[in-house]
Write a protein that holds these residues in place. Structure first.
Motif, mmCIF file in Angstrom:
data_model
loop_
_atom_site.group_PDB
_atom_site.id
_atom_site.type_symbol
_atom_site.label_atom_id
_atom_site.label_comp_id
_atom_site.label_asym_id
_atom_site.label_seq_id
_atom_site.Cartn_x
_atom_site.Cartn_y
_atom_site.Cartn_z
ATOM 1 N N GLN A 170 -6.539 7.873 -0.250
ATOM 2 C CA GLN A 170 -5.336 7.443 0.461
ATOM 3 C C GLN A 170 -4.436 8.639 0.715
ATOM 4 O O GLN A 170 -3.975 9.290 -0.215
ATOM 5 N N LYS A 171 -4.165 8.910 1.966
ATOM 6 C CA LYS A 171 -3.369 10.072 2.358
ATOM 7 C C LYS A 171 -1.966 9.709 2.827
ATOM 8 O O LYS A 171 -1.069 10.548 2.800
ATOM 9 N N LYS A 172 -1.776 8.459 3.268
ATOM 10 C CA LYS A 172 -0.468 8.034 3.762
ATOM 11 C C LYS A 172 -0.013 6.804 2.987
ATOM 12 O O LYS A 172 -0.823 5.977 2.583
ATOM 13 N N PRO A 178 -0.691 3.503 4.655
ATOM 14 C CA PRO A 178 -1.548 3.922 5.767
ATOM 15 C C PRO A 178 -1.372 2.975 6.951
ATOM 16 O O PRO A 178 -0.619 2.002 6.872
ATOM 17 N N LYS A 179 -2.051 3.263 8.027
ATOM 18 C CA LYS A 179 -1.973 2.369 9.185
ATOM 19 C C LYS A 179 -2.613 1.017 8.834
ATOM 20 O O LYS A 179 -3.370 0.904 7.864
ATOM 21 N N LYS A 198 -6.117 0.384 7.656
ATOM 22 C CA LYS A 198 -6.551 1.059 6.429
ATOM 23 C C LYS A 198 -5.833 0.519 5.187
ATOM 24 O O LYS A 198 -5.774 1.204 4.160
ATOM 25 N N ASN A 238 0.826 -1.213 0.000
ATOM 26 C CA ASN A 238 0.000 0.000 0.000
ATOM 27 C C ASN A 238 0.862 1.266 0.000
ATOM 28 O O ASN A 238 0.490 2.295 0.573
#
Length: 292
Positions: A142-144, A147-148, A151, A109
């Motif tokens: 999706q921002k990261k 992601p964690k 997510k 991801n």
């Protein structure tokens, strides 16, 4: 000491091989042939003629597409120009005969740019190379990167084409596993896009058998097939764009190999394939939907 000729050893081992093959359990699938050993990591299939299929392989393999016949023999191959196999995960085609390669595998991801390659009908091509146009996209939600763990929804191994759009169904890698998949849409034309989020839906809650690995739509547009490691999700009575609201039938294929690819042969028959792993799989199968 009894001497047994080489001829009889050969016959013995051949009979043993046939016995082992016949005893393999392929569940509800009918085996057609084995896939060539140099395509053990096949990840997408599509059909253009009644007696052959086009295949790709995933991450770490050549930037090539391959045609095999129903005996499992490679009959043609092309290097795809202007393309790189970062992680090719599925094939789709449109009603005009264009072929699409989904380079959107994203196990971690952490990919910020994803690509679908659009090719003309490979059956018409000459030489040993084929041109590709790029359809580049991102998931705006999706921002990261990554992601964690809760997510991890932005891997993908499945898509299909319908009515000037490509519909991508994501593969869930969340921890703990929540069984969700996202449906995104991108145009089928060359360009750079933000993918449009259509829907989120729950597949099921078993990580081993619920993650979606391939998709296709019947030519009449009445059936969508989603493949997992052991199950087929058949969707009918749907409307676009959110086909996840249609009627879903969960079919246990009775096979637990690394099933990675499927396509419609006709409106009631599917071809499926799996990767060769731990001496299992590496086959081309057929599934008659009229049985369900």
């Amino acid at each position: 000491m009894v001497h047994i000729s080489k001829k009889y050893y050969t016959i013995f081992f051949f009979i043993t091989f046939l016995f082992q093959v016949s005893c393999q359990n392929h569940g509800k699938l009918d085996i057609i042939t084995d896939i060539p050993s140099n395509l053990d990591e096949n990840s997408g299939i599509q059909m253009f003629t009644s007696n052959s299929l086009w295949l790709i392989e995933d991450n770490g393999n050549k930037d090539n597409i391959y045609r095999i016949n129903l005996k499992g023999e490679i009959t043609r191959q092309f290097e795809v120009k202007n393309a790189k196999n970062d992680d090719w995960e599925d094939l789709a085609k449109d009603l005009e005969g264009n072929l699409y390669i989904g380079d959107f595998g994203n196990n971690g991801n952490d990919r910020k740019e994803l690509t679908i390659y659009k090719l003309s009908n490979p059956e018409w091509e000459q030489g040993d190379k084929i041109e590709a146009e790029k359809i580049e996209f991102v998931y705006p939600e999706q921002k990261k990167f990554p992601p964690k763990k809760s997510k991890l929804l932005y891997d993908a191994e499945a898509f299909f084409h319908w009515n000037n759009f490509l519909y991508i169904i994501t593969k869930n890698r969340t921890r703990p596993y929540n069984g969700k998949a996202l449906i995104y849409r991108v145009p089928d034309k060359k360009g750079t896009y933000e993918a449009t989020l259509i829907a989120e839906f729950e597949v099921c809650d078993n990580q081993d058998t619920c993650s979606i690995t391939s998709a296709d739509i019947s030519s009449d547009g009445t059936k969508i097939a989603l493949l997992t490691y052991g199950y087929l999700i058949l969707i009918t009575d749907f409307k676009f764009d959110d086909f996840s609201k249609g009627k879903k039938q969960l079919i246990d294929l009775g096979l637990r190999t690394q099933l990675e690819a499927l396509c419609f042969k006709n409106d009631s028959t599917l071809f499926l394939s799996d990767e060769k792993s731990h001496l299992q799989g590496g086959n081309l199968y057929r599934l008659d939907l009229n049985k369900f």
